[in-house]
Design an enzyme around this catalytic site. Structure first.
Site, mmCIF file in Angstrom:
data_model
loop_
_atom_site.group_PDB
_atom_site.id
_atom_site.type_symbol
_atom_site.label_atom_id
_atom_site.label_comp_id
_atom_site.label_asym_id
_atom_site.label_seq_id
_atom_site.Cartn_x
_atom_site.Cartn_y
_atom_site.Cartn_z
ATOM 1 N N GLY A 88 0.720 -1.522 -0.161
ATOM 2 C CA GLY A 88 0.006 0.026 0.096
ATOM 3 C C GLY A 88 0.918 1.111 0.056
ATOM 4 C CD GLN A 89 5.108 -0.451 0.527
ATOM 5 O OE1 GLN A 89 4.096 -0.769 0.147
ATOM 6 N NE2 GLN A 89 6.146 -1.060 0.518
ATOM 7 C CB ALA A 125 13.504 -0.993 9.154
ATOM 8 C CB SER A 126 11.831 3.215 6.634
ATOM 9 O OG SER A 126 10.567 3.875 7.412
ATOM 10 N NE ARG A 127 16.013 -4.108 5.236
ATOM 11 C CZ ARG A 127 15.909 -5.166 4.496
ATOM 12 N NH1 ARG A 127 14.776 -5.816 3.980
ATOM 13 N NH2 ARG A 127 16.954 -5.833 4.281
ATOM 14 C CB ALA A 170 15.933 7.919 -1.896
ATOM 15 C CE LYS A 171 18.223 11.413 4.629
ATOM 16 N NZ LYS A 171 18.691 12.171 5.595
ATOM 17 N N GLY A 198 8.661 5.908 5.172
ATOM 18 C CA GLY A 198 7.523 5.090 5.577
ATOM 19 C C GLY A 198 7.210 5.307 7.245
ATOM 20 C CD GLU A 199 9.356 1.911 10.273
ATOM 21 O OE1 GLU A 199 10.485 1.873 9.393
ATOM 22 O OE2 GLU A 199 9.273 1.144 11.343
#
Lengths: 793, 274
Positions: free
Chosen positions: A476-477, A516-518, A711-712, A715-716
């Protein structure tokens, strides 16, 4: 029309938007397989007890009954703990929470499975349950496991004692944050079926297919090679589908394996609420020493987490909250102790932010309390202490690049017009502004470094179409869209050529979890690696075909160009030639996080390889008649290194902020003796569009050298600062410290009525008052002039 | 469970005669029933679906009354010009009622017969002095709404009867609906209230206040309003009369104490500042 040269940074429509909007997308619940049976979980309705028998004969006589399986049917290990091996796949001796699975009932229809599962009788000798952190910590016997301490992490750096001695002010406060339910719109579910290899094929709503593969292998004693796990389109996860699907899918796989027939298991909403993991409730004590001028000198922080019945991912939550406990500030002397305790409640585990929103609530409330104490503007106090390039984080990690913390603070404050705050004209409402600044360590960090590598496989087909498989997932992200963009950018081709495949364990090596937003960092770098290799093959072929030197070939604008003579070749022709010249058509790209220098014992060093930063400023109105808090606006400024798809990025920021608003205000998760009371959408109140108010996203791009195109992760970080910003705003509106969420109307009314005493009995700034010699009973802020707060202590 | 779909009121009455004394549940919009069954409430022996009784879903206006069919959807109620002009609080309640889908499916009769202490249409209907028409095999009878609702989920409906319509007098009152929920839409009311009134300049000459979610049924705050109208200057002396009229409880949404405080706050604020 020529495709754009660059796709990175373009506002891109989601590649999966059409299917999800029209309803064409098939989720696992929509999928039917021939001869499919249906399963439902059988679980304990007692929070703690010794299980001495299971009787399924009352269900057996039903014509729809097919089978019942429990622990004794497991051919392999009865163990599904993801980090700490403390959780049986099916409880066989002890049940530790209401919802602890003891078996799985298989029937001809889903309705029958649900109905018959209720008929299975569990024979349990009841044990005393433990529900709170305090009870669990203080217990001297009857531990849930070998001990009640599930895990702990710490940071010990500098000389705390000397620093506290030198501090002009020592300020203490205690904070509390609650459970949060993920409330993904699609509940847990999967279909497990026997496969042609003699193994198992699983299709499920899954965040981490490789976790499922491992769990099934362990329980069924099957080689990984015979277990294929495919992710079905997934209707939200937020961490809730990190480890839980390992349980759900493995139980279904056991049934499918034993019956040699496909088995579908979809959790009902109420079961999903009772059985699956939540966000860890935290209680936190902060003691911070500061100089008169507002320099933070020392912090002594204790974090305690309610882990529920099993550790699941508590260890990661505890690690992350310890590493980030004092926020993105320079703080040379620090002690952090973070401990998770077992209780007889549903296990708490992975949830967007992994302990960061909780720690952020602690450090950002603390910063505001300090600012009030010192009579310094909260933005100013943060600017004085904020991390910059060439400073060190609380763990002593010297930052060399991509530290956008200060810029997020400055841009948010400017957008919100922080120095000229509006005040409500209607005396019924009190206006408050609150700021919150956070950092977030990208990827798995030092503790998870060994599994922090990911892959992507790019295949050129002979017709010129391109497919990409990656080891992480779309939940969904917006992953499919950015994977498409990054592949197009890396190869210089039109995004329309590219199909991103559903994730499946057969395609790409184990790429670790989608957490972990990875995703962008890991998959983006893996795509770049694959593209480098593939471009070499493509250019060799092109040079042969165009009779020039390999270095003279360029692929851009979806065209192959010979730079010597400006001759061009359609990409299709090159693809066809690739095939005709017997060249390999696909390559695997791989990337792992750079090695981290970290001392696990002291918690010192490079806890993560880089950090995302964010500032949220909330403007709220507190209704003095009802105690309700209305969000007028949130300014959300995020340093993401580089925006791959700004449209998707803004959606992430808005979604995370909304989830943070829910956690702070409306999502009042309630339990009674281990039973979840708020187990549906009528009682567990997610914020609606009306509750969220306006969100202004501000994108700060301070590129990370190791990130793909700089980019980094996002998400979190999107959820982490929100609750603290809101509660800082509420505290400022009330002129009184609120140190606990959710902030519910009842408590606000109480605080308003207690105004004359100036002290909120629930809040613990009483201790802060004593320590800093403020007279109890004196208001912390002046109600007439809430901003900036006077120093009246 | 047996399912029935009568095509007319006559057929309905005939059917109910046949099912006399049996375990029957009526299905209108289903917005309360379906979640209840989904959550495991046992199904009834007989379910009678009313959706074919279209003659009960119209609104008719005469000089002195407005008559609303019991199967009128919340959305149709909301969209009706006379409701919007003359029964503002009812319109506002319909406007804040649940969400779009539920407003289209849910019916006014269903909201009444469900007899929830927190039903959002009820305070306005009470305050406007609504009477109901109930039809059985023996014919129709009318009774005030306040006599119809007996307690949570309990009505004066006799075996075989059907709530067929509502009648509201066109008294041209001003009115106001106020809802307090735990979020700004799609939330069951913690408090709801309707104030129906007439004013001469700034002072109230007539006033009816009905409050919901503060007692087993909607409460008319008549003793308070009477005292207030006689001596509006001493509002703070009358406020305790509100508290004496209600009997709120603690539940998953709020405490009794919160309900008492907020109801007093909102009424006092309205009378002072509107």
């Amino acid at each position: 029309m020529k495709p754009p040269t660059h796709t990175i940074g373009n506002r891109q429509n989601r590649v999966d938007a059409r299917g999800k909007t029209t309803g064409a997308t098939r989720f696992v619940t929509d999928i039917q397989v021939d001869n499919m049976l249906h399963a439902a979980p059988v679980y304990s309705s007692i929070p703690h007890g010794l299980l001495f028998g299971l009787d399924f004969t009352p269900a057996e006589s039903d014509p729809d009954f097919v089978a019942f399986f429990s622990a004794s049917d497991i051919p392999g290990e009865n163990q599904v703990g993801v980090i700490i091996e403390d959780q049986p796949l099916m409880a066989d001796k002890i049940v530790r929470y209401i919802g602890d699975s003891v078996g799985i009932l298989v029937a001809k229809t889903a309705e029958s499975a649900q109905r018959l599962a209720q008929l299975v009788e569990l024979k349990i000798n009841v044990l005393d349950p433990v529900f709170s952190i305090n009870e669990s910590r203080d217990a001297t016997e009857n531990f849930l496991h070998e001990t009640n301490l599930a895990c702990q992490h710490q940071v010990k750096r500098g000389d705390l004692k000397t620093a506290f001695n030198e501090a002009d002010h020592i300020i203490e406060a205690t904070f509390e944050t609650p459970f949060q339910e993920h409330y993904y719109l699609e509940p847990q579910g999967c279909i497990a079926q026997p496969s042609a290899t003699g193994g198992i094929y699983i299709l499920g709503s899954i965040q981490c297919p490789f976790y499922v593969q491992k769990a099934v292998s362990k329980a069924l004693k099957l080689p990984f090679a015979k277990i294929k796990v495919e992710q079905a389109p997934t209707g939200g996860a937020f961490g809730g589908k990190e480890d839980i699907p390992s349980e759900v899918c493995t139980r279904a796989a056991l049934a499918a394996h034993r019956l040699n027939q496909p088995v579908k298991m979809i959790y009902g909403r109420v079961d999903d609420a009772q059985l699956t993991s939540k966000r860890h409730p935290f209680q936190m004590h902060y003691k911070v020493g500061v100089s008169k001028a507002g320099k933070i000198l020392a912090a002594d922080i204790k974090l305690e987490e309610n882990a529920g019945a099993y550790a699941t991912l508590s260890s990661v939550v505890s690690y992350r909250s310890a590493m980030q406990a004092m926020g993105p500030y320079v703080i040379p002397n620090i002690s952090v102790e973070s401990r998770s305790y077992y209780t007889n409640l549903p296990p708490t585990g992975a949830f967007r932010g992994f302990g960061s929103p909780q720690a952020a609530f602690g450090h950002e409330r603390m910063m505001d309390i300090i600012a009030a104490e010192l009579n310094i503007d909260p933005v100013e106090l943060r600017l004085q202490n904020v991390l910059k390039v060439d400073t060190e984080t609380q763990t002593g990690h010297r930052l060399s690049a991509s530290v956008g913390a200060e810029e997020t603070l400055r841009t948010a404050a400017a957008a919100a017009n922080w120095t000229a705050q509006e005040v409500s004209e209607n005396p019924r409402f009190k206006t408050g502004y609150g700021v919150s600044l956070i950092h977030y360590g990208n990827c798995l960090g030092a503790a998870g470094w060994f599994m922090d590598g990911s892959g992507a496989k790019i295949k050129v087909h002979r017709d010129g179409s391109i497919s990409v498989a990656f080891g992480l997932i779309e939940m969904g992200q917006g992953a499919l869209t950015v994977v498409n963009q990054m592949t197009a950018e890396a190869l210089g081709v039109d995004p329309a050529r590219i199909t991103v495949l559903p994730t499946d364990t057969d395609q790409v090596p184990d790429s670790g979890p989608s957490v972990a937003s990875r995703n962008v960092v890991m998959t983006g770098n893996a795509i770049r690696d694959a593209a480098r290799q593939l471009l070499r093959i493509l250019k060799e072929a092109a040079a042969e075909l165009m009779q020039c030197d390999l270095n003279e070939i360029k692929i851009e604008n979806d065209t192959v160009l010979n730079t010597r003579n400006a001759e061009t070749l359609p990409f299709e022709e090159l693809a066809s030639y690739l095939y005709l010249s017997n060249r390999p058509m696909d390559v695997l790209g791989w990337w792992h996080v750079p090695e981290l220098d970290y001392d696990a014992l002291k918690g010192i060093g490079e806890a993560y390889f880089t950090y995302s930063y964010a500032t949220h400023i909330a403007k709220v109105q507190v209704d003095t008649l009802t105690g309700q808090v209305r969000i007028d606006k949130i300014w959300a400024s995020h340093d993401v290194g580089r925006a791959i798809n700004p449209a998707g990025l803004e959606a992430q920021i808005e979604g995370g902020t909304a989830q943070g608003i829910g956690w702070a205000l409306t999502e009042n998760f309630k339990l009674e003796l281990g039973k979840v009371l708020t187990d549906n959408l009528t009682t567990y109140l997610l914020p609606t569009a009306l509750d969220v108010g306006e969100i202004e996203s501000i994108i700060v791009e301070d590129p990370e050298p190791e990130g793909p195109w700089g980019a980094k992760g996002i998400g979190e970080p999107a959820i982490i600062p929100t609750a603290a910003a809101i509660v800082n705003a509420v505290s400022n509106a009330l002129g009184k410290a609120v140190n606990k969420i959710p902030v519910i109307p009842e408590d606000i009314l109480k605080a308003l009525n207690e105004k004359s005493t100036g002290m909120n009995e629930d809040s613990t700034d009483y201790a802060a008052c004593l320590k800093s010699n403020r007279k109890p009973g004196q208001p912390q802020y002046n109600r007439e002039k809430p901003w900036p707060p006077p120093n009246d202590c | 469970m047996k399912y029935y779909l009568p095509e007319s009121l006559a057929a309905y009455l005939q059917l109910r005669h046949k099912l006399a004394g049996k375990d029957v549940v009526l299905l209108a919009g289903g917005t309360d029933l379906m979640p209840r069954y989904e959550r495991g409430t046992p199904l009834p022996d007989h379910l009678v679906d009313l959706k074919q009784l279209s003659q009960l879903s119209s609104i008719s206006v005469s000089d002195n009354h407005i008559e609303i069919g019991a199967l009128t959807s919340i959305q149709d109620l909301h969209d009706h010009a006379i409701i919007q002009d003359e029964f503002r609080a009812l319109y506002q309640a319909a406007h804040e009622f649940a969400g779009t889908q539920i407003r289209h499916r849910g019916t006014i009769g269903g909201n009444i017969c469900n007899a929830s202490p927190a039903g959002d249409l009820l305070p306005a209907l009470y305050a406007f002095g609504t009477t109901l028409e109930v039809t059985g095999r023996a014919g129709s009878r009318t009774l005030p709404l306040s006599d119809f609702i007996l307690g949570p989920g309990k009505t004066a409906l006799r075996d075989g009867e059907l709530l067929t319509s509502l009648r509201l007098p066109r008294d041209h009152f001003e009115s106001q609906f106020i809802k307090v929920g735990l979020r700004r839409s799609m939330a069951i009311s913690v408090i709801n209230l309707a104030l129906v009134y007439r004013r001469l300049k700034i002072s109230f000459t007539e006033l009816q206040i009905a409050a919901g979610a503060v007692a087993p049924t909607i409460v008319m705050l008549d003793i308070f309003t009477k005292a207030y109208l006689m001596d509006p200057a001493r509002l703070s002396d009358h406020i305790h009369l509100i508290e004496e009229a209600i009997s709120p409880i603690d539940d998953i949404r709020a405490t009794a104490n919160y309900r008492r405080t907020v109801l007093k706050n909102l009424i006092a604020d309205f009378l002072k500042n509107s």
